[in-house]
Scaffold this motif. Sequence first.
Motif, PDB file in Angstrom:
ATOM      1  N   VAL A 182       0.826  -1.213   0.000  1.00  0.00           N
ATOM      2  CA  VAL A 182       0.000   0.000   0.000  1.00  0.00           C
ATOM      3  C   VAL A 182       0.858   1.260   0.000  1.00  0.00           C
ATOM      4  O   VAL A 182       0.358   2.361   0.202  1.00  0.00           O
ATOM      5  CB  VAL A 182      -0.979   0.035   1.201  1.00  0.00           C
ATOM      6  CG1 VAL A 182      -2.132  -0.933   0.958  1.00  0.00           C
ATOM      7  CG2 VAL A 182      -0.278  -0.313   2.512  1.00  0.00           C
ATOM      8  N   ASP A 183       2.155   1.073  -0.256  1.00  0.00           N
ATOM      9  CA  ASP A 183       3.090   2.203  -0.263  1.00  0.00           C
ATOM     10  C   ASP A 183       3.382   2.575  -1.719  1.00  0.00           C
ATOM     11  O   ASP A 183       4.057   1.839  -2.446  1.00  0.00           O
ATOM     12  CB  ASP A 183       4.367   1.773   0.476  1.00  0.00           C
ATOM     13  CG  ASP A 183       5.460   2.827   0.408  1.00  0.00           C
ATOM     14  OD1 ASP A 183       5.236   3.903  -0.199  1.00  0.00           O
ATOM     15  OD2 ASP A 183       6.547   2.559   0.966  1.00  0.00           O
ATOM     16  N   LYS A 184       2.878   3.744  -2.128  1.00  0.00           N
ATOM     17  CA  LYS A 184       2.991   4.153  -3.537  1.00  0.00           C
ATOM     18  C   LYS A 184       4.433   4.213  -4.021  1.00  0.00           C
ATOM     19  O   LYS A 184       4.701   4.075  -5.210  1.00  0.00           O
ATOM     20  CB  LYS A 184       2.357   5.540  -3.730  1.00  0.00           C
ATOM     21  CG  LYS A 184       0.843   5.494  -3.801  1.00  0.00           C
ATOM     22  CD  LYS A 184       0.289   6.841  -4.224  1.00  0.00           C
ATOM     23  CE  LYS A 184      -1.232   6.832  -4.100  1.00  0.00           C
ATOM     24  NZ  LYS A 184      -1.825   8.126  -4.442  1.00  0.00           N
ATOM     25  N   TRP A 210       4.039  -1.815  -4.671  1.00  0.00           N
ATOM     26  CA  TRP A 210       2.712  -1.177  -4.645  1.00  0.00           C
ATOM     27  C   TRP A 210       1.754  -1.959  -5.536  1.00  0.00           C
ATOM     28  O   TRP A 210       2.068  -2.236  -6.700  1.00  0.00           O
ATOM     29  CB  TRP A 210       2.823   0.292  -5.086  1.00  0.00           C
ATOM     30  CG  TRP A 210       1.503   1.017  -4.960  1.00  0.00           C
ATOM     31  CD1 TRP A 210       0.588   0.883  -3.968  1.00  0.00           C
ATOM     32  CD2 TRP A 210       0.964   1.983  -5.866  1.00  0.00           C
ATOM     33  NE1 TRP A 210      -0.490   1.702  -4.172  1.00  0.00           N
ATOM     34  CE2 TRP A 210      -0.291   2.393  -5.334  1.00  0.00           C
ATOM     35  CE3 TRP A 210       1.415   2.547  -7.066  1.00  0.00           C
ATOM     36  CZ2 TRP A 210      -1.092   3.336  -5.967  1.00  0.00           C
ATOM     37  CZ3 TRP A 210       0.610   3.495  -7.684  1.00  0.00           C
ATOM     38  CH2 TRP A 210      -0.639   3.882  -7.138  1.00  0.00           C
ATOM     39  N   LYS A 223      -1.176  -1.591  -7.222  1.00  0.00           N
ATOM     40  CA  LYS A 223      -2.207  -0.750  -7.851  1.00  0.00           C
ATOM     41  C   LYS A 223      -3.205  -1.587  -8.653  1.00  0.00           C
ATOM     42  O   LYS A 223      -2.813  -2.490  -9.404  1.00  0.00           O
ATOM     43  CB  LYS A 223      -1.525   0.275  -8.761  1.00  0.00           C
ATOM     44  CG  LYS A 223      -2.522   1.241  -9.403  1.00  0.00           C
ATOM     45  CD  LYS A 223      -1.831   2.324 -10.190  1.00  0.00           C
ATOM     46  CE  LYS A 223      -2.834   3.104 -11.053  1.00  0.00           C
ATOM     47  NZ  LYS A 223      -4.034   3.561 -10.313  1.00  0.00           N
ATOM     48  N   GLU A 282      -8.750   5.153  -6.023  1.00  0.00           N
ATOM     49  CA  GLU A 282      -7.773   5.246  -4.942  1.00  0.00           C
ATOM     50  C   GLU A 282      -8.166   4.333  -3.778  1.00  0.00           C
ATOM     51  O   GLU A 282      -7.309   3.702  -3.156  1.00  0.00           O
ATOM     52  CB  GLU A 282      -7.691   6.701  -4.475  1.00  0.00           C
ATOM     53  CG  GLU A 282      -6.467   6.953  -3.631  1.00  0.00           C
ATOM     54  CD  GLU A 282      -5.959   8.392  -3.811  1.00  0.00           C
ATOM     55  OE1 GLU A 282      -6.772   9.242  -4.251  1.00  0.00           O
ATOM     56  OE2 GLU A 282      -4.777   8.633  -3.518  1.00  0.00           O
ATOM     57  N   GLU A 283      -9.468   4.284  -3.505  1.00  0.00           N
ATOM     58  CA  GLU A 283      -9.931   3.395  -2.433  1.00  0.00           C
ATOM     59  C   GLU A 283      -9.594   1.932  -2.748  1.00  0.00           C
ATOM     60  O   GLU A 283      -9.235   1.168  -1.864  1.00  0.00           O
ATOM     61  CB  GLU A 283     -11.455   3.518  -2.249  1.00  0.00           C
ATOM     62  CG  GLU A 283     -11.907   4.652  -1.353  1.00  0.00           C
ATOM     63  CD  GLU A 283     -13.434   4.677  -1.216  1.00  0.00           C
ATOM     64  OE1 GLU A 283     -13.932   4.452  -0.113  1.00  0.00           O
ATOM     65  OE2 GLU A 283     -14.128   4.906  -2.258  1.00  0.00           O
ATOM     66  N   ASP A 325      -7.156   0.937  -4.799  1.00  0.00           N
ATOM     67  CA  ASP A 325      -5.690   0.796  -4.738  1.00  0.00           C
ATOM     68  C   ASP A 325      -5.200   0.597  -3.304  1.00  0.00           C
ATOM     69  O   ASP A 325      -4.250  -0.144  -3.056  1.00  0.00           O
ATOM     70  CB  ASP A 325      -5.003   2.046  -5.309  1.00  0.00           C
ATOM     71  CG  ASP A 325      -5.152   2.128  -6.830  1.00  0.00           C
ATOM     72  OD1 ASP A 325      -5.510   1.102  -7.432  1.00  0.00           O
ATOM     73  OD2 ASP A 325      -4.921   3.217  -7.389  1.00  0.00           O
ATOM     74  N   SER A 326      -5.853   1.285  -2.366  1.00  0.00           N
ATOM     75  CA  SER A 326      -5.359   1.239  -0.985  1.00  0.00           C
ATOM     76  C   SER A 326      -5.968   0.069  -0.198  1.00  0.00           C
ATOM     77  O   SER A 326      -5.689  -0.106   0.983  1.00  0.00           O
ATOM     78  CB  SER A 326      -5.664   2.559  -0.267  1.00  0.00           C
ATOM     79  OG  SER A 326      -7.060   2.781  -0.258  1.00  0.00           O
ATOM     80  N   ASN A 333      -6.235  -3.898   0.354  1.00  0.00           N
ATOM     81  CA  ASN A 333      -5.629  -5.198   0.073  1.00  0.00           C
ATOM     82  C   ASN A 333      -6.074  -6.182   1.140  1.00  0.00           C
ATOM     83  O   ASN A 333      -6.279  -5.810   2.297  1.00  0.00           O
ATOM     84  CB  ASN A 333      -4.099  -5.088   0.069  1.00  0.00           C
ATOM     85  CG  ASN A 333      -3.579  -4.509  -1.235  1.00  0.00           C
ATOM     86  OD1 ASN A 333      -3.294  -5.233  -2.177  1.00  0.00           O
ATOM     87  ND2 ASN A 333      -3.492  -3.177  -1.303  1.00  0.00           N
ATOM     88  N   HIS A 343     -13.262  -0.490   5.233  1.00  0.00           N
ATOM     89  CA  HIS A 343     -12.603   0.303   4.188  1.00  0.00           C
ATOM     90  C   HIS A 343     -13.597   1.060   3.305  1.00  0.00           C
ATOM     91  O   HIS A 343     -13.376   2.234   2.995  1.00  0.00           O
ATOM     92  CB  HIS A 343     -11.736  -0.623   3.335  1.00  0.00           C
ATOM     93  CG  HIS A 343     -10.775   0.116   2.440  1.00  0.00           C
ATOM     94  ND1 HIS A 343      -9.536   0.524   2.874  1.00  0.00           N
ATOM     95  CD2 HIS A 343     -10.863   0.535   1.151  1.00  0.00           C
ATOM     96  CE1 HIS A 343      -8.907   1.151   1.894  1.00  0.00           C
ATOM     97  NE2 HIS A 343      -9.692   1.171   0.840  1.00  0.00           N
TER      98      HIS A 343
END
Lengths: 365, 365
Positions: A165-167, A172, A174, A256-257, A259-260, A262, A323
């Motif tokens: 979750v670290d761009k 990451w 995505k 974005e939601e 992507d973040s 997992n 989430h």
Amino acid sequence: MAAEQTSRTIEAYPMKGGDGVHSYANNSSYQGRVNNTAKRLITEAVVEILDIENFASSNTFRIADLGCSVGPNTFFAVQNIIEAVQFKYQCQGLDSQLPEFQVLFSDHTSNDFNTLFSSLPLDRKYYAAGVPGSFYGRLFPIGSLHFVHSSYTNHWLSRVPNPVVDKSSPAWNKGRIHYTSAKDEVIKAYEAQYIEDMEYFLHARAQEVVRGGLVALIVSGRPNGIHHSQTTQNIIFDLLGSCLMDMAKRRIVSEEEVDSFNMPLYYMSPHELEAAVDRNGYFSIERMEDLPPIQEIITSTIPKSQRIASHLRATLDGLIKTHFGDAILDELFDSLSKKIEEGMPMLISGGSVNFFALLRRKAMD
Amino acid sequence: MAAEQTSRTIEAYPMKGGDGVHSYANNSSYQGRVNNTAKRLITEAVVEILDIENFASSNTFRIADLGCSVGPNTFFAVQNIIEAVQFKYQCQGLDSQLPEFQVLFSDHTSNDFNTLFSSLPLDRKYYAAGVPGSFYGRLFPIGSLHFVHSSYTNHWLSRVPNPVVDKSSPAWNKGRIHYTSAKDEVIKAYEAQYIEDMEYFLHARAQEVVRGGLVALIVSGRPNGIHHSQTTQNIIFDLLGSCLMDMAKRRIVSEEEVDSFNMPLYYMSPHELEAAVDRNGYFSIERMEDLPPIQEIITSTIPKSQRIASHLRATLDGLIKTHFGDAILDELFDSLSKKIEEGMPMLISGGSVNFFALLRRKAMD
């Protein structure tokens, strides 16, 4: 101790509580059938492996069920263990030394213990207690457990691996919610988290379990030699991810939601568990075997795809709500049910295994 | 065992759960202050009476709090016990043998354990567990507890005495809800229930507590030599009964409902507890003393009568709802508050005592 438990961030996503239509209690018959196939193995473990003479001086035989959740499965499992221990005492002519039993039902603090307690069997022959907390830390005093049982729990990681979750990280993840067919860096991050978590799990149990005590794990895993992308559970999570991406395209959730988001789940193979036990060093592996595939008992006219989706909803309820909020649940699992229907041939060809591992605490400090 | 627990009918009326305006958690500061006055006595009990050398071979020191409810009071009490035990080990140069602590928080199955678990102190230095069930039966394995703490719980009977709700009995308690100024037969029925219950309580603890282990009771009681009708709590219950009879006259509840409602509460005197301990035979009385009256800390502008009524509401919520339903609660406690206001001089002249009893498990089977 609590200090030890809180030194790492541990996330908790309890199964859905209560007894409603989407509750775990009403959607966990599959796990119940898995436990049933493991029943014989647990009985054999007690009869053949457990050295009760070791414990004869102790008045109380303590059993912990880790990840007990709220449903009836947990009661059947501990009942089976108790009957096997009683049988063994009787066979060895030790009836007069038969201990009292205490069962410690443990799960995350946010588990619905109220429902669990109110559904305890009235005719139980054991003292019951609930123990809140993560099994990736210490939960019980030193040398206080004789038998640990944990079914369908160790595929839950303590957290989503940080890098995914670290761009700024090459790991990451995505556009995906799991490692199924993700790039190698993502898979490696999940593997590393699994290795760390399993070491915490085994280290805590090594302290809590008496020498000679047993740890029986029923693991939802992946067969040795099968790639993650070919694992049935992972294929389903890929479908769930694509449902969420569809919703992102329709602006119901943001990209974005997704992507973040997992899933903190990892499906280990028997070989991976063996390696973890070897690294830890405090346990011998007494049994390690695949459970036979579960024969589905069809008692309803609800299509299979929908049943899989319902089961997943009961399991993932907390995770997804935390989430994305409540509002998307109905639509999400409806569309998942449809994707599962379409993807059924792919699912059927996927690999999946439930396996049984019996560990014995070695006689060392 | 559970069988033993269910052989008698035991009724459960939990304190009001959650953290709302009428919750027990927000209406139990009085009990908190009582515990505070008992703090020194508990510390002394550990330092002067507890024979830790007895337990030195045991890795774990187990503390049970019986009737823990949900509020913060229970955490302060066990923290105090643990600090006193640690202090004693240090004083005796036994630092290296300092045990781990396990605290078993126990209350009725219907207690709000979810709230209790989610409010456990994060920096606690003990393993926590919840144990559902009535303390009038066995809750723990044999010889497994070193210190039992129970505060403000033993005035709850296991049930309303049968004869007082039996129309054919001379002890039928028509038009009243308690024994305060009832006829002798009613008082005798309540006394008999108390004697039976306390014997069940002590018998269960005698099995659970290790030899030399301690039982500390903080009792809401009546001073020696004071008649039941002069006891402050009982006077308040008479007022509550008259509120209900007023409502019966106005047909809000039926007279029959009031006749069949009785409070399962009995306020024992120190002499009565001594007699119960003597009859049981397994414990010596190491301390028995009255606690100083609680100095009220007035932090709000709410009148005293209303505060008493609110406190009572949090305590009696379950009991009254079960019998009369939700709807009458607001009106009932409003009118109680008024009656308390009018009856304040009578209340002030009433007798009431909180007392501390420390029992030690004798070294016998």
